[in-house]
Design a protein around this motif. Sequence first.
Motif, PDB file in Angstrom:
ATOM      1  N   ILE A  44     -35.273  77.751 -85.492  1.00  0.00           N
ATOM      2  CA  ILE A  44     -36.371  77.536 -84.558  1.00  0.00           C
ATOM      3  C   ILE A  44     -37.698  77.653 -85.301  1.00  0.00           C
ATOM      4  CG2 ILE A  44     -36.385  79.968 -83.798  1.00  0.00           C
ATOM      5  CD1 ILE A  44     -37.305  78.870 -81.015  1.00  0.00           C
ATOM      6  N   ASP A  45     -38.597  76.723 -85.013  1.00  0.00           N
ATOM      7  CA  ASP A  45     -39.949  76.717 -85.571  1.00  0.00           C
ATOM      8  C   ASP A  45     -40.915  77.139 -84.476  1.00  0.00           C
ATOM      9  OD1 ASP A  45     -42.227  76.204 -87.118  1.00  0.00           O
ATOM     10  OD2 ASP A  45     -42.279  74.091 -86.528  1.00  0.00           O
ATOM     11  N   LEU A  46     -41.568  78.279 -84.667  1.00  0.00           N
ATOM     12  CA  LEU A  46     -42.483  78.827 -83.666  1.00  0.00           C
ATOM     13  C   LEU A  46     -43.874  78.235 -83.849  1.00  0.00           C
ATOM     14  CD1 LEU A  46     -41.442  82.606 -83.763  1.00  0.00           C
ATOM     15  CD2 LEU A  46     -40.604  80.797 -82.241  1.00  0.00           C
ATOM     16  N   GLY A  47     -44.389  77.579 -82.820  1.00  0.00           N
ATOM     17  CA  GLY A  47     -45.680  76.911 -82.909  1.00  0.00           C
ATOM     18  C   GLY A  47     -45.549  75.649 -83.725  1.00  0.00           C
ATOM     19  N   ILE A  93     -37.315  69.797 -78.743  1.00  0.00           N
ATOM     20  CA  ILE A  93     -38.682  70.297 -78.582  1.00  0.00           C
ATOM     21  C   ILE A  93     -38.800  70.980 -77.226  1.00  0.00           C
ATOM     22  CG2 ILE A  93     -41.128  69.713 -78.564  1.00  0.00           C
ATOM     23  CD1 ILE A  93     -39.736  69.210 -81.265  1.00  0.00           C
ATOM     24  N   VAL A  94     -39.269  72.214 -77.241  1.00  0.00           N
ATOM     25  CA  VAL A  94     -39.404  73.019 -76.023  1.00  0.00           C
ATOM     26  C   VAL A  94     -40.864  73.389 -75.835  1.00  0.00           C
ATOM     27  CG1 VAL A  94     -38.771  75.187 -74.876  1.00  0.00           C
ATOM     28  CG2 VAL A  94     -37.069  73.956 -76.265  1.00  0.00           C
ATOM     29  N   GLN A  95     -41.392  73.139 -74.642  1.00  0.00           N
ATOM     30  CA  GLN A  95     -42.752  73.580 -74.338  1.00  0.00           C
ATOM     31  C   GLN A  95     -42.698  75.007 -73.801  1.00  0.00           C
ATOM     32  OE1 GLN A  95     -45.071  71.080 -71.736  1.00  0.00           O
ATOM     33  NE2 GLN A  95     -46.869  72.404 -71.851  1.00  0.00           N
ATOM     34  N   GLY A  96     -43.446  75.892 -74.428  1.00  0.00           N
ATOM     35  CA  GLY A  96     -43.438  77.278 -73.991  1.00  0.00           C
ATOM     36  C   GLY A  96     -44.301  78.150 -74.876  1.00  0.00           C
ATOM     37  N   ASP A  97     -44.475  79.373 -74.436  1.00  0.00           N
ATOM     38  CA  ASP A  97     -45.349  80.351 -75.087  1.00  0.00           C
ATOM     39  C   ASP A  97     -44.526  81.252 -76.003  1.00  0.00           C
ATOM     40  OD1 ASP A  97     -47.200  82.362 -75.721  1.00  0.00           O
ATOM     41  OD2 ASP A  97     -48.099  82.326 -73.724  1.00  0.00           O
ATOM     42  N   VAL A 114     -38.752  80.067 -88.373  1.00  0.00           N
ATOM     43  CA  VAL A 114     -39.793  79.572 -89.281  1.00  0.00           C
ATOM     44  C   VAL A 114     -41.105  79.539 -88.506  1.00  0.00           C
ATOM     45  CG1 VAL A 114     -40.500  77.662 -90.778  1.00  0.00           C
ATOM     46  CG2 VAL A 114     -38.075  78.120 -90.415  1.00  0.00           C
ATOM     47  N   SER A 115     -42.207  79.849 -89.184  1.00  0.00           N
ATOM     48  CA  SER A 115     -43.498  79.750 -88.503  1.00  0.00           C
ATOM     49  C   SER A 115     -44.644  79.533 -89.491  1.00  0.00           C
ATOM     50  CB  SER A 115     -43.792  81.009 -87.672  1.00  0.00           C
ATOM     51  OG  SER A 115     -44.948  80.818 -86.873  1.00  0.00           O
ATOM     52  N   ASN A 116     -45.492  78.590 -89.141  1.00  0.00           N
ATOM     53  CA  ASN A 116     -46.765  78.369 -89.816  1.00  0.00           C
ATOM     54  C   ASN A 116     -47.845  78.699 -88.774  1.00  0.00           C
ATOM     55  OD1 ASN A 116     -48.968  77.494 -91.281  1.00  0.00           O
ATOM     56  ND2 ASN A 116     -48.478  75.316 -91.110  1.00  0.00           N
ATOM     57  N   ALA A 134     -58.954  74.645 -83.141  1.00  0.00           N
ATOM     58  CA  ALA A 134     -59.181  76.094 -83.120  1.00  0.00           C
ATOM     59  C   ALA A 134     -57.884  76.833 -82.826  1.00  0.00           C
ATOM     60  CB  ALA A 134     -60.241  76.443 -82.074  1.00  0.00           C
ATOM     61  N   ILE A 135     -57.081  76.292 -81.909  1.00  0.00           N
ATOM     62  CA  ILE A 135     -55.809  76.915 -81.554  1.00  0.00           C
ATOM     63  C   ILE A 135     -54.867  76.935 -82.755  1.00  0.00           C
ATOM     64  CG2 ILE A 135     -53.713  76.583 -80.165  1.00  0.00           C
ATOM     65  CD1 ILE A 135     -55.579  75.578 -77.908  1.00  0.00           C
ATOM     66  N   ALA A 136     -54.885  75.869 -83.548  1.00  0.00           N
ATOM     67  CA  ALA A 136     -54.017  75.793 -84.718  1.00  0.00           C
ATOM     68  C   ALA A 136     -54.450  76.744 -85.822  1.00  0.00           C
ATOM     69  CB  ALA A 136     -53.988  74.357 -85.243  1.00  0.00           C
TER      70      ALA A 136
END
Length: 243
Positions: A44-47, A93-97, A114-116, A134-136
């Motif tokens: 899973i890739d977070l963000g 792809i999942v939309q979520g927080d 994994v996360s960047n 800005a969010i990125a």
Amino acid sequence: MEIIDTLKNGCKIVQDSERFKFGIDAILLSDFCFDSIKKDDSVIDLGTGNAIIPLMLSFSKAKEITGLEIQKENVELSKKSVKLNELEEKIKIVQGDIKSVDSLFPKHSFNVVVSNPPYMIFEHGKQNPADAKAIARHEVLCNLENVISAADFLLKTHGKFFMIHRPFRLPEIFNCLINHKIEPKRMKLIYPFEGKEPNLVLIEARKNANARLKFEENLTVYEKPNEYTKQINLIYGRNWGNL
């Protein structure tokens, strides 16, 4: 305006020229974790943004790859890329927080996280909290603790967590990882030019592992302005194809 670019593994990626586009950090992170992904791993890739990392990892040994993204526009772009490459069976792809992974996925359901993530601490009044760029870049919608806490919830015992971040936050990163019993195991510093301070760091950590950290050879990005080093050219030129 939507544009379509071709990645080094041959995949097509749909991007919006007005929104945040992927950079070299996503490629470096994909390269850093690619060979550590084992057969039948769930990743899973977070963000995930525009799903650059799932697309770069699409020909790894992973059984399935999930990209979690909170921004609806990015989710739509990501799904277009997945469909364009006919990867619907491998990439979801999942939309979520990130802060709500406990309501989106079963606990301890992934072998690899994994996360960047956004690198910079959000400073009130200096960024537009609704701006995609800005969010990125800034911790507007999630912070370091949120990302590592999510990895803790999602990872199986001895599962692997891969992240790219800023070296000046290493004490905070290590403290947070260890508090969640995710032990730093491998680290690589990234330098923009030889003789300059490192501006990125790649980290691999493992859930419920013993303490032992390996430092890998440093990586320098540019030989001179707009000219990559041999190391970077080797990464871009590696075999990203089906194994």
